[in-house]
Design an enzyme around this catalytic site. Sequence first.
Site, PDB file in Angstrom:
ATOM      1  N   GLU A  40      -9.429  -1.630   5.527  1.00  0.00           N
ATOM      2  CA  GLU A  40     -10.202  -1.286   6.683  1.00  0.00           C
ATOM      3  C   GLU A  40     -11.458  -2.125   7.022  1.00  0.00           C
ATOM      4  O   GLU A  40     -11.918  -2.716   5.915  1.00  0.00           O
ATOM      5  CB  GLU A  40     -10.534   0.212   6.715  1.00  0.00           C
ATOM      6  CG  GLU A  40      -9.493   0.960   6.719  1.00  0.00           C
ATOM      7  CD  GLU A  40      -8.527   1.575   7.947  1.00  0.00           C
ATOM      8  OE1 GLU A  40      -8.535   0.491   8.690  1.00  0.00           O
ATOM      9  OE2 GLU A  40      -7.994   2.405   7.963  1.00  0.00           O
ATOM     10  N   HIS A  94      -7.133  -4.497  10.475  1.00  0.00           N
ATOM     11  CA  HIS A  94      -7.060  -4.264   9.008  1.00  0.00           C
ATOM     12  C   HIS A  94      -5.716  -5.111   8.525  1.00  0.00           C
ATOM     13  O   HIS A  94      -4.933  -5.178   9.261  1.00  0.00           O
ATOM     14  CB  HIS A  94      -7.026  -2.832   8.631  1.00  0.00           C
ATOM     15  CG  HIS A  94      -5.794  -1.794   9.087  1.00  0.00           C
ATOM     16  ND1 HIS A  94      -5.715  -0.615   9.286  1.00  0.00           N
ATOM     17  CD2 HIS A  94      -4.548  -2.375   9.176  1.00  0.00           C
ATOM     18  CE1 HIS A  94      -4.597  -0.383   9.568  1.00  0.00           C
ATOM     19  NE2 HIS A  94      -3.801  -1.200   9.626  1.00  0.00           N
ATOM     20  N   ASP A 139       0.700  -1.237  -0.204  1.00  0.00           N
ATOM     21  CA  ASP A 139      -0.006   0.080  -0.029  1.00  0.00           C
ATOM     22  C   ASP A 139       0.834   1.317   0.015  1.00  0.00           C
ATOM     23  O   ASP A 139       2.162   1.312   0.195  1.00  0.00           O
ATOM     24  CB  ASP A 139      -1.000  -0.130   1.118  1.00  0.00           C
ATOM     25  CG  ASP A 139      -0.438  -0.374   2.451  1.00  0.00           C
ATOM     26  OD1 ASP A 139       0.962  -0.301   2.608  1.00  0.00           O
ATOM     27  OD2 ASP A 139      -0.914  -0.619   3.385  1.00  0.00           O
ATOM     28  N   ASN A 157      -7.567  -2.489  14.550  1.00  0.00           N
ATOM     29  CA  ASN A 157      -8.758  -2.676  14.207  1.00  0.00           C
ATOM     30  C   ASN A 157      -8.856  -3.903  13.266  1.00  0.00           C
ATOM     31  O   ASN A 157     -10.107  -4.202  12.721  1.00  0.00           O
ATOM     32  CB  ASN A 157      -9.311  -1.395  13.568  1.00  0.00           C
ATOM     33  CG  ASN A 157      -8.735  -1.136  12.149  1.00  0.00           C
ATOM     34  OD1 ASN A 157      -8.031  -1.540  11.669  1.00  0.00           O
ATOM     35  ND2 ASN A 157      -9.083   0.065  11.653  1.00  0.00           N
TER      36      ASN A 157
HETATM   37  P1  PGA Z   1       2.120  -1.310  12.735  1.00  0.00           P
HETATM   38  O1  PGA Z   1       1.120  -1.348  11.615  1.00  0.00           O
HETATM   39  O2  PGA Z   1       3.245  -2.306  12.673  1.00  0.00           O
HETATM   40  O3  PGA Z   1       2.827  -0.089  12.699  1.00  0.00           O
HETATM   41  O4  PGA Z   1       1.363  -1.473  14.036  1.00  0.00           O
HETATM   42  C1  PGA Z   1       0.555  -2.577  11.382  1.00  0.00           C
HETATM   43  C2  PGA Z   1      -0.692  -2.179  10.223  1.00  0.00           C
HETATM   44  O5  PGA Z   1      -1.394  -1.282  10.532  1.00  0.00           O
HETATM   45  O6  PGA Z   1      -0.672  -2.933   9.399  1.00  0.00           O
END
Ligand code: PGA
Length: 241
Positions: free
Chosen positions: A143, A138, A67, A136
Amino acid sequence: MNVLIYDNEEQIGVAAGSLIASQVIAKPQSVLGLATGSTPLKTYAQMIKLYSDGAVDYSKVTTFNLDEYCKLDVNDVNSYHRFMHDNLFNSINIPEENINFLDGNAEDMEQECISYEEKIKNAGGIDIQLLGIGSNGHIAFNEPADCFERISHVVALKESTIKDNSRFFKSIDEVPTHAVTMGIGSIMQAKRILIIATGENKAKAVKQMINENVTPQCPASVLQFHADVTLMIDKGAASLL
Ligand code: PGA
């Protein structure tokens, strides 16, 4: 799902980085799906270490990142393009032309997404996809939603994600509101999936992902339907299992 619980994030970094490097040792032309965020940093450090030690050669590897933010310059310190170069690509030998990102500044985003999917297909598909998980649930920037989005697409970021990611920006107002992401279908087509999570703030999402019903409200839960998933978590992320 192959669930591996480690004492700490250092061990996960060594294990995950070694697993990806071993994929490349076994198949030098591997196609890697890569992720950003705090979680993969130690994985990338291990991939770099194995390269510096002369144990692995990445010169035939192709990569696709999951992404990218929309409307953020690729050289901005918060772009995922920049993150990947700073934390991995500048320290190993993947040819720049083999490195692929969705372009969050493309004029025609729909066409950009279609072309990205085509490129993945033409490269032979992703051999191993590295994933983190959002608090959350995702994966990439898919999302929580009412349905699973199949292919790459533009998303409006949820408030919780904007808040989680604001730690990298000077203020929350600077966090882009939109991103472009591989879809759930694109991720599910990877031959193998390696998902890593650390810390208690991921515990609820990890529990939902592996112990509850598959639902687009927890996008990571779809991984229950994938035949080859390895989940590496620390004790904090495993605390609700
Ligand atoms: P993070 O993000 O490794 O910074 O916790 C993970 C994600 O949002 O996929």
